[in-house]
Write an enzyme that holds these catalytic residues in place. Structure first.
Site, PDB file in Angstrom:
ATOM      1  N   HIS A   4     -15.313 -69.848  41.136  1.00 11.53           N
ATOM      2  CA  HIS A   4     -13.932 -70.317  41.266  1.00 11.53           C
ATOM      3  C   HIS A   4     -13.014 -69.192  41.752  1.00 11.53           C
ATOM      4  CE1 HIS A   4     -10.231 -72.554  40.064  1.00 11.53           C
ATOM      5  NE2 HIS A   4      -9.780 -71.318  39.909  1.00 11.53           N
ATOM      6  N   GLU A   5     -13.042 -68.084  41.037  1.00 13.90           N
ATOM      7  CA  GLU A   5     -12.139 -66.981  41.396  1.00 13.90           C
ATOM      8  C   GLU A   5     -12.454 -66.452  42.787  1.00 13.90           C
ATOM      9  OE1 GLU A   5      -9.514 -66.611  39.846  1.00 13.90           O
ATOM     10  OE2 GLU A   5     -10.082 -67.783  38.093  1.00 13.90           O
TER      11      GLU A   5
ATOM     12  N   HIS B 278     -10.584 -68.238  45.450  1.00 14.11           N
ATOM     13  CA  HIS B 278      -9.251 -67.674  45.702  1.00 14.11           C
ATOM     14  C   HIS B 278      -9.382 -66.425  46.579  1.00 14.11           C
ATOM     15  CE1 HIS B 278      -7.013 -70.165  42.893  1.00 14.11           C
ATOM     16  NE2 HIS B 278      -7.715 -69.772  41.862  1.00 14.11           N
TER      17      HIS B 278
ATOM     18  N   HIS C 157      -9.707 -67.252  50.122  1.00 12.31           N
ATOM     19  CA  HIS C 157      -8.416 -67.705  50.654  1.00 12.31           C
ATOM     20  C   HIS C 157      -7.586 -66.481  51.077  1.00 12.31           C
ATOM     21  CE1 HIS C 157      -5.098 -70.992  49.884  1.00 12.31           C
ATOM     22  NE2 HIS C 157      -5.229 -70.708  51.156  1.00 12.31           N
TER      23      HIS C 157
HETATM   24 ZN   LIG Z   1      -7.815 -70.615  39.928  1.00 11.30          ZN
END
Ligand SMILES: [Zn+2]
Length: 657
Positions: A445-446, A449, A452
């Protein structure tokens, strides 16, 4: 005075902050000089006799405040990950001053008047110009002198209260750890877990930042479970009072700015736009989620042989999981070794999907010996940026997991991104770091980011990388979770830490089947926190709350989410997302599920189009990840998906149909 490491750009590769040179005493003078410098720069913009243009006004603002930017980005990163007493003192001092500084710019009438005169035909410039105008209006640029004066007071007071809230919480979370004199009380925990928490002949089980402590699934002693749950939900009681004050001040501020409540003010510049839109979506989820949780509770009480209490939920859920799916989640742990998960899982997936390569840079260092730095190269071998990784929990780190930038990508400054991931994994006293599947998922998940941030390909820092509406920002990271269980990726990283044997296929299948279990609990726990955040921030100006705990209970009841066995993932007293200054998700906790609508719909797209292949990665990157906040978020989604988002894949995933 010795030259401060913040006064000039870092000379390290990718302008990585020079952590080895940065000392605590550098921060305050750098903040002061940075704020003063930016105010001088703003004065110069205003004093420019030339007619206002994009270049001499908007771009000049983008270029202003470099010392402050460098200082703040490092300081707040360290304040989250390694807040020593000295750092906390500085934070207390600078938080209100920074707020004041922001107001000094946004409430500068001459500057605002100039901004209003700027015109441009370039779409990227026009988008940024509009962002600036909205920033100014939302910060109160259109208000009268007297109103602006009150706004300044409110902002400063909120900054001080927010800092107090997070500092109370950090202190209380440490102070409320469960202390056991005798290992017997902690029966059920593994040898390694016990060893890691042994201190001077006692055992100190630290609290994690959310309600339902993971150890509740393992502790066999019911009294210990009850005690742990009580410590978790009762921590930092003084924060109730701070929350009441903050909610009232936020409501007053919203009214000044022309909104009926703080929630309406907040969502106006999100993709949701209106509180009705948020409530309509939440309304579709509450009823079915509570019904699911009630069904799960019945199965748990049946397993227990008595009506369970909230602190029994995880323990019997684990038992039902074992009975129904023949699956014990601890059996997989030896197959999830941290370094393998990172290199052969997280990095490997990014290699397959986007062609990225990673090389650890032992010559570059962070603010703590456990921090690691990796250089990331693109498919064609060109430099992409740095990835900084800080996996371990420590008493000076706030709870949870998060990504932040250390350097924003921008063509304006010719900068490549430096991004960072923080996790909160308990460091074992010795031997390898073995993860739970939840922790594996969080790592993916991290890193979503991080991608991104790394793929950002924009001109202006203001819209770089993850600078998108917060009800959109969780979307790319949630999509990246899909690769954690993608068969070829999972097979690549899930190997026994001693033997190198792959995780048995049947164990993996069982885990995936068992994943669907307990979704009612997870959804209700999340929605309850969301609706609690919402209730605090839908208070009308002047509406007072006498008793925060009674308000909490009534809010959950009213929203139809009150279920005594599943309490909110965060209660008010430890809801750092919405009351701590550093996180800033007030009236925004709904964002996770709002983003999950986009996520579930995008996962469908990947599956429809052949899954883990470069062409898919490149499409996601070029339409969505690389544009950062330089374009309307939903327009970027449409460019990726080819249509508007649909909620059905989410309902399906969460078992709500
Ligand atoms: Zn998050």
């Amino acid at each position: 005075m010795a030259e401060s490491p913040f006064f000039a750009p870092s000379t390290l590769p990718y302008q990585l902050p020079p952590f080895a040179e940065i000392k605590e005493e550098h921060y305050l003078p750098a903040f002061e000089r940075g704020m003063a410098e930016q105010l001088r720069e703003v004065d110069a913009i205003v004093a420019d006799p030339a007619p206002p243009t994009f270049a001499n006004t908007v771009e000049a603002l983008e270029r202003s405040g470099q010392i402050l930017e460098r200082t703040a980005i490092v300081f707040f990163s360290v304040a989250a990950s390694h807040a020593t007493d000295a750092i906390r003192e500085i934070e207390k001092e600078v938080a209100p001053r920074l707020t004041k500084h922001g107001d000094a710019i946004h409430l500068n009438r001459a500057l605002y008047a100039r901004l209003k005169q700027v015109t441009t035909d370039d779409p990227e410039e026009a988008w940024l110009l509009e962002k600036y105008r909205v920033d100014f209006v939302r910060a109160g640029a259109d208000l009268s002198e007297a109103e602006q004066e009150r706004l300044r007071e409110l902002n400063e007071e909120l900054a001080t209260l927010g800092t107090a809230f997070s500092q109370n919480l950090l202190a209380a979370t440490t102070a409320s750890a469960l202390v056991a004199e005798d290992a017997k009380e902690l029966d059920g925990l593994s040898e390694t877990a016990l060893k890691a928490i042994e201190k001077d002949g006692k055992y100190v089980l630290p609290l994690l930042n959310f309600t339902n402590q993971p150890a509740l699934a393992e502790l066999t002693d019911r009294e210990t479970r009850r005690r742990l749950y009580g410590l978790s939900t009762g921590r930092a009681p003084e924060n109730f009072g701070l929350a009441v004050k903050m909610a009232a001040l936020r409501a007053e501020r919203a009214a000044l700015l022309g909104y009926p409540n703080h929630a309406a003010y907040t969502v106006a510049d999100q993709t949701a736009k209106t509180t009705d839109a948020v409530e309509e979506m939440l309304g579709k989820l509450v009823g079915p989620a509570v019904a699911n949780a009630r069904r799960e509770a019945e199965a748990l009480s049946e397993q227990a042989g008595f009506p369970i209490e909230p602190w029994d939920w995880s323990f019997y859920a684990e038992k039902v999981r074992k009975a129904r799916y023949d699956f014990d989640s601890s059996e997989l742990r030896p197959y999830f070794e941290l370094d393998r998960v990172l290199r052969d899982g997280v990095f490997h997936a990014a290699g397959e999907l986007y062609g990225l390569r990673f090389a650890e840079r032992d010559d570059l260092r962070g603010y703590h010996p456990d921090v690691r730095v990796f250089e990331v190269s693109d498919a064609d071998g060109s430099e992409l940026g740095l990835f900084v990784f800080d996996p371990y929990a420590r008493p000076t780190k706030r709870g949870g997991a998060w990504m932040n930038n250390l350097v924003d990508q921008s063509h304006l400054f010719g900068r490549l991104p430096v991004v960072m991931n923080n996790l909160n994994i308990t460091k074992p006293a010795e031997g390898p770091t073995l993860l739970t599947f939840d922790e594996v998922n969080t790592a993916f998940h991290e890193f979503g980011h991080a991608l991104h941030g790394l793929f950002s390909d924009v001109r202006f820092p203001r819209v770089s990388g993850t600078a998108v509406p917060r009800d959109f920002v969780e979307y790319p990271s949630q999509v990246n979770e899909m690769w954690a269980t993608w068969p070829s990726i999972l097979a690549n990283f899930a190997r026994h830490h001693e033997t190198g044997e792959p995780a048995p296929a049947e164990l993996v299948e069982k885990m995936q089947a068992a994943e669907k279990f307990n979704q009612g609990f997870a959804t209700v726990e999340y929605l309850a926190a969301t609706l609690l955040d919402w209730a605090w921030h839908k208070l009308a100006p002047g509406e007072t709350v006498e008793d925060a705990e009674a308000f909490e209970a009534a809010a959950l009841e009213r929203a139809g989410i009150a279920f005594e066995l599943v309490r909110p993932r965060y209660r008010t007293n430890y809801f750092a997302h919405v009351f701590s200054s550093s996180v800033g998700y007030s009236a925004g906790y709904y964002s996770y599920i709002w983003s999950e609508v986009l996520d579930a719909d995008s996962v469908e797209w990947f599956k429809e189009n052949g899954g883990l292949v470069r062409a898919n990665g490149d499409h996601f990157r070029s339409t969505l990840l690389s544009v950062g906040g330089a374009k309307d978020a939903l327009e970027a989604f449409r460019a990726f998906r080819g249509r508007d988002p649909r909620i059905e894949p989410l309902l399906e995933r969460r078992g709500l149909v």
